[in-house]
Motif scaffolding. Structure first.
Motif, mmCIF file in Angstrom:
data_model
loop_
_atom_site.group_PDB
_atom_site.id
_atom_site.type_symbol
_atom_site.label_atom_id
_atom_site.label_comp_id
_atom_site.label_asym_id
_atom_site.label_seq_id
_atom_site.Cartn_x
_atom_site.Cartn_y
_atom_site.Cartn_z
ATOM 1 N N TYR A 72 -21.907 4.974 -55.420
ATOM 2 C CA TYR A 72 -22.984 5.389 -54.531
ATOM 3 C C TYR A 72 -24.219 4.193 -55.230
ATOM 4 O O TYR A 72 -23.970 3.371 -55.933
ATOM 5 C CB TYR A 72 -23.777 6.569 -54.701
ATOM 6 N N GLU A 73 -25.052 3.907 -54.109
ATOM 7 C CA GLU A 73 -26.285 3.136 -54.519
ATOM 8 C C GLU A 73 -27.387 4.047 -54.321
ATOM 9 O O GLU A 73 -27.398 5.250 -53.697
ATOM 10 C CB GLU A 73 -26.672 2.015 -53.427
ATOM 11 N N LEU A 84 -46.132 12.318 -63.019
ATOM 12 C CA LEU A 84 -45.434 11.199 -62.056
ATOM 13 C C LEU A 84 -44.905 12.047 -61.037
ATOM 14 O O LEU A 84 -44.288 12.944 -60.853
ATOM 15 C CB LEU A 84 -44.348 10.499 -62.921
ATOM 16 N N ARG A 85 -45.123 11.155 -59.931
ATOM 17 C CA ARG A 85 -44.352 11.769 -58.655
ATOM 18 C C ARG A 85 -42.940 11.088 -58.836
ATOM 19 O O ARG A 85 -42.912 10.005 -58.846
ATOM 20 C CB ARG A 85 -45.180 11.248 -57.366
ATOM 21 N N TYR A 86 -42.021 11.530 -58.305
ATOM 22 C CA TYR A 86 -40.475 11.082 -58.474
ATOM 23 C C TYR A 86 -39.783 11.320 -57.221
ATOM 24 O O TYR A 86 -39.924 12.196 -56.568
ATOM 25 C CB TYR A 86 -39.686 11.867 -59.678
ATOM 26 N N GLU A 87 -39.226 10.451 -56.650
ATOM 27 C CA GLU A 87 -38.236 10.330 -55.696
ATOM 28 C C GLU A 87 -37.100 9.648 -55.715
ATOM 29 O O GLU A 87 -36.983 8.452 -56.208
ATOM 30 C CB GLU A 87 -38.965 9.901 -54.315
ATOM 31 N N SER A 88 -35.924 10.093 -55.389
ATOM 32 C CA SER A 88 -34.680 9.477 -55.447
ATOM 33 C C SER A 88 -33.870 9.849 -53.983
ATOM 34 O O SER A 88 -33.889 10.785 -53.575
ATOM 35 C CB SER A 88 -33.880 10.000 -56.614
ATOM 36 N N ARG A 89 -33.356 8.585 -53.875
ATOM 37 C CA ARG A 89 -32.603 8.605 -52.573
ATOM 38 C C ARG A 89 -31.133 7.928 -52.851
ATOM 39 O O ARG A 89 -31.304 6.642 -53.540
ATOM 40 C CB ARG A 89 -33.162 7.861 -51.321
ATOM 41 N N ALA A 90 -30.123 8.312 -52.537
ATOM 42 C CA ALA A 90 -28.758 7.627 -52.733
ATOM 43 C C ALA A 90 -27.918 7.556 -51.439
ATOM 44 O O ALA A 90 -28.355 8.774 -50.412
ATOM 45 C CB ALA A 90 -28.074 8.361 -53.977
ATOM 46 N N TRP A 91 -27.139 6.849 -51.359
ATOM 47 C CA TRP A 91 -26.138 6.859 -50.555
ATOM 48 C C TRP A 91 -24.765 6.387 -50.833
ATOM 49 O O TRP A 91 -24.704 5.431 -51.583
ATOM 50 C CB TRP A 91 -26.680 5.723 -49.170
ATOM 51 N N THR A 106 -20.509 -1.476 -48.940
ATOM 52 C CA THR A 106 -20.874 -1.150 -47.718
ATOM 53 C C THR A 106 -21.333 -0.043 -47.574
ATOM 54 O O THR A 106 -20.527 1.216 -48.214
ATOM 55 C CB THR A 106 -19.807 -1.223 -46.573
ATOM 56 N N ALA A 107 -22.574 0.444 -47.069
ATOM 57 C CA ALA A 107 -23.124 1.945 -47.069
ATOM 58 C C ALA A 107 -22.071 2.679 -45.987
ATOM 59 O O ALA A 107 -21.843 2.216 -44.936
ATOM 60 C CB ALA A 107 -24.594 1.878 -46.628
ATOM 61 N N LEU A 108 -22.025 4.145 -46.537
ATOM 62 C CA LEU A 108 -21.118 4.738 -45.591
ATOM 63 C C LEU A 108 -21.884 5.879 -44.905
ATOM 64 O O LEU A 108 -21.691 6.318 -43.933
ATOM 65 C CB LEU A 108 -19.971 5.380 -46.527
ATOM 66 N N ARG A 109 -22.862 6.485 -45.925
ATOM 67 C CA ARG A 109 -23.599 7.809 -45.348
ATOM 68 C C ARG A 109 -24.532 8.127 -46.237
ATOM 69 O O ARG A 109 -24.358 7.860 -47.357
ATOM 70 C CB ARG A 109 -22.661 9.013 -44.907
#
Length: 180
Positions: free
Chosen positions: A53-54, A67-74, A81-84
Motif C-alpha cells: 500500500y501507499e 495533534l490532529r491526525y489523518e491517515s489515508r492509504a490505497w 500502480t494504485a488499485l483502490r
C-alpha cells in the motif's frame, strides 16, 4: 438573514512556523507535525495474501496541546500502480505534561480506538485501552502502534488482535516528510 461566513480565525497547520505557535506540551511530538508519504506492506492470518500500500499521514495542530491526525492509504500492485482505496482514519493525539499520549482514532469501517502511550525521544508507542465497534464492524479487540523517526523517515508499525487471532504484526510503512 445569515451573516457572511467568516474565515476560520484558528486554522490547523501542518507546517511549523506557519499558523499558530505550537502549545509547549507538544514539544515531545513536534517532529511529527507535517505531511508524510510512503509505502508499506501488510499481512494477517485471516488474509489469503499479503498486500502493498501507499499511505499519506498528516499531523497538524491549532495551538492547543493536541495533534490532529489523518491517515489515508490505497492498495498498490508490485509496480506501484494504485488499485483502490484502503485504510482511512482520523483522530486526535493528546499530549500530556509528562509526555504521555492519549489517542482517539476513528475508522469509516465502524471502529473507534482509544490508545494510551508515551513519547520517548524519536519513538512514540501506544496500545489500545478500548476498541468500540458498530454492529457490522470487523471484530478488532486490540492494537499496538509504534511510530519511529529514523533517518528522515517516519516508520509506522502496527500489530493487531482481531477475529480470534492473538496480537501479531499487521502493517509496516516507511514514510518520507513532504514539504507543504
Amino acid at each position: 438573514m445569515l451573516e457572511p461566513a467568516q474565515e476560520n480565525p484558528y486554522p490547523d497547520t501542518h507546517v511549523l512556523g506557519e499558523g499558530p505557535e505550537p502549545h509547549p506540551q507538544l514539544r515531545p511530538v513536534l517532529a511529527l507535525i507535517g505531511r508524510w508519504h510512503g509505502r508499506g506492506s501488510g499481512e494477517y492470518p485471516t488474509l489469503e495474501h499479503g498486500f502493498r500500500y501507499e499511505q499519506e499521514v498528516t499531523f497538524s495542530h491549532d495551538g492547543r496541546p493536541f495533534l490532529r491526525y489523518e491517515s489515508r492509504a490505497w492498495l498498490i500492485d508490485e509496480a506501484g500502480t494504485a488499485l483502490r482505496p484502503s485504510g482511512r482514519e482520523v483522530g486526535w493525539w493528546r499530549v500530556l505534561p509528562d509526555a504521555s499520549l492519549e489517542v482517539v482514532l476513528a475508522h469509516p469501517t465502524g471502529i473507534v480506538e482509544t490508545y494510551v502511550g508515551r513519547a520517548r525521544g524519536s519513538e512514540f508507542e501506544m496500545a489500545t485501552r478500548t476498541v468500540s465497534l458498530t454492529p457490522r464492524a470487523k471484530e478488532v479487540t486490540g492494537m499496538r502502534r509504534r511510530y519511529t523517526l529514523e533517518g528522515g523517515e517516519l516508520v509506522v508499525v502496527q500489530e493487531m488482535e482481531a477475529m480470534g487471532q492473538p496480537m501479531r504484526h499487521h502493517l509496516m510503512a516507511r514514510l518520507a516528510f513532504r514539504k507543504a
